[in-house]
Design an enzyme around this catalytic site. Sequence first.
Site, short mmCIF file in Angstrom:
data_model
loop_
_atom_site.label_atom_id
_atom_site.label_comp_id
_atom_site.label_asym_id
_atom_site.label_seq_id
_atom_site.Cartn_x
_atom_site.Cartn_y
_atom_site.Cartn_z
N CYS A 323 0.55 -1.25 -0.09
CA CYS A 323 -0.08 0.05 -0.05
C CYS A 323 0.85 1.07 -0.32
O CYS A 323 0.52 2.17 -0.65
CB CYS A 323 -1.01 -0.20 1.31
SG CYS A 323 -0.27 0.16 2.76
N HIS A 381 -3.10 1.45 6.83
CA HIS A 381 -3.21 1.49 5.56
C HIS A 381 -2.97 3.13 4.76
O HIS A 381 -3.27 4.13 5.46
CB HIS A 381 -4.60 1.07 5.11
CG HIS A 381 -4.86 1.14 3.72
ND1 HIS A 381 -3.98 0.48 2.53
CD2 HIS A 381 -5.90 1.61 2.86
CE1 HIS A 381 -4.35 0.36 1.40
NE2 HIS A 381 -5.63 1.17 1.46
N ASP A 404 -7.25 6.08 -3.63
CA ASP A 404 -6.46 4.73 -3.20
C ASP A 404 -6.09 4.07 -4.36
O ASP A 404 -6.94 3.03 -4.87
CB ASP A 404 -7.33 3.93 -2.15
CG ASP A 404 -6.20 2.81 -1.38
OD1 ASP A 404 -5.16 2.62 -1.83
OD2 ASP A 404 -6.93 2.27 -0.74
N ASP A 446 -17.20 -1.18 13.09
CA ASP A 446 -17.03 -1.77 14.42
C ASP A 446 -16.41 -3.03 14.35
O ASP A 446 -16.46 -3.57 13.46
CB ASP A 446 -18.51 -2.02 15.03
CG ASP A 446 -19.27 -0.63 15.26
OD1 ASP A 446 -18.83 0.45 15.43
OD2 ASP A 446 -20.57 -0.78 15.32
#
Length: 730
Positions: A323, A381, A404, A446
Amino acid sequence: MLLRLCLWQNWFGHLGRLLNFLADGSGSEVYIRLERIYGFKANSNQRQIQDRLMDALRVQYVNLEQIENQQLHKTDGLSSDALVVRRGQPFKLTLVFNRPYRLNRDSLVLRVELDRLFNDIPITLFKNSSQSQWAAYLQQGSLESTKASVHVTCPANAPVGVYQLLLMSPAGPYSFKVGQLALLCNPWCPADSVYISDESQRQEYVRNDFGLLYQGTAKNINFRPWSFDQYERGILDICMMMLQVSTEHKRNWRSDYLNRADPVYISRVVSAMINSNDDCGVLLGNWSEDYSGGVHPSEWTGSREILKQWAQTRFSPVKYGQCWVFAGVMCTVMRALGIPARVVTNFDSAHDTNGNLVIEEFYTETGEKLPRGQDSIWNFHVWVECWMKRADLGGSFDGWQVLDPTPQERSGGMFRCGPAPVKAIREKRMDMPFDIPFIYAEVNADVCVCIVRQGQVMSSSIDTSRVGSFICTKSLGSNRPQDITSTYKYGKGEREGGKEQGMATPAIDNGNRTAKGLSVMLSLLKAPVMGGNISFSVTVTNKEGTPKTVREHVNAQAKSYNRSPSDAFWDAHNTIQLAANESKVLQHQISYSRYAGLGDGQLINLAAVVMDVATQESVLASEEFNLTSPVINIRIADEVSIVAQRQQVAMVTFANPFSEPVSGVLTVAGAGLLDDKVLFNVALQPGENMEISVNFTPKMTGVKMLHASLRLNDSAAVIRGFRTITVQPA
């Protein structure tokens, strides 16, 4: 740049054919044409015609004024055979004619060609200050001078690309090829959709050619120096070529050229082109830990080698990227094209494959994390933000946009992501383009943590604040991380759509868990340092008024930043007697020898499960952390007097902190300081110091970065260091 006239022979050949045609008596239509252009009469003889044609205005050479133009356009240092300018801002060409320009008789046209598309711009004698259309005006020094200046303005929304410039005279039988023009976006122009008003931001996000990429964990942030290299020779040309070999250009070249006026479109094309999953993109991703046939992603230190290798192999994918490599290369391309860009790290980044905004994690009853489920949480990331207006969204979502290039999910049929307005992510505008639901989950999902035994869930808990715990980028003019978490998500006490949202900070304690009768807290006693022991404690509390017998299971697993951990490399088990409402603290230590073989960038998942023997109630506490590496030091012999084009000396030093000998290869690099990497073989005994001198010569003024990395032979660890250097004019 002076381009001498090479078309004399062709022009005279054309003239000869014209005169022969007239001599044959079949040129009545040509006479009519010459009468309209030159004022010839039908009875004009060949001599008159020849004299008049020979007196036609011709360009003898053109000076592109590259130094002056590129300084004014803030493109100085960008290397290209073309004149590099920014749209919405005038540039100047100096022309030399065969005779003085005659105001009442002569005329010129500037043709601007983008492949098979072109604009013909009449060169007027008055200035046109419009930023919405191409314009050119001629400024003559004196009526007797053969030299003149042409000032050209291109629209602030002109397509980005490499243009051909030609000068033509409506009254002449030839055109003169002036040269190439590389046209970029213009963050200094208010009419350009990438305009950013703060000069310090323009310097950092457009002109700065180095950065720091942040990794590790939110509690222990590591830096990775990265050289964007947009000023290195050939890089701008490669970035322009990237647009030419894109899938969009191959599919419809005309539409592609016209759409390049919009940075939203450009950024979407580049996001797809940085990875090679759908096209002839730059990088092949690899997270397998088998990097044979290519370069380990951790070994890359900048974009130059990657982009040059891609171009030299005729667009074969470079092996390998992860990444931060994808993001670093994309930031280079966007800055080179004139679009403000910065690299952003999201710590505890969720990859939600089913879109339910819940990531499930599973542990055994002894605390070993299991590789279950398609969803995952990356310890960090890295992506890119670019600054642009979003007229397509009504203008309310201008500003930073997430892009991205790491291939995770398809967007519009291709592996790319964004541009998604950061404001829209914060406001949970799932209906807006592009890819907002996926990015929203990366910072807001979550976490459901389950303890399982024989396939059955024994207990579970929900963590609403772990994901997106800290989001940062390099600070303006500083090497510290800037906290931008609040731009993506609401903090505690703030509200989103009527619902209170929780937001973690790096200080949140994920190692504290409680249940009905027990609570357990896992704490690192000091920041873990590579080469030292890992010391931590587990605090167990009996919350009830009766004694308990409990079992403690603790284990450590190595993990890569984007995957579930491997098998445990260390564990411990204890049986504890707790009196009513009693707490006990259990001390643990993991020696260096147990984790010495971990690779560069690997993390450790530490987990403790405490179970009430009588009730089988189990409570889990966990912590994922990275090890702090030793640092290479760099100092400059004469730091206060570093000037361009004068050789300087840097001293690179390192002391072996390990209890055993180390050896490896030291690499020193610096865009604008060193032409290429410098390599040294290093072997050090425990406690031994290394001191190596490196000569460098700054090419241009400004703040530059010299960085060093030491890759050890007997370990996958990489030790790094950097120093920023301010280069003054000579």
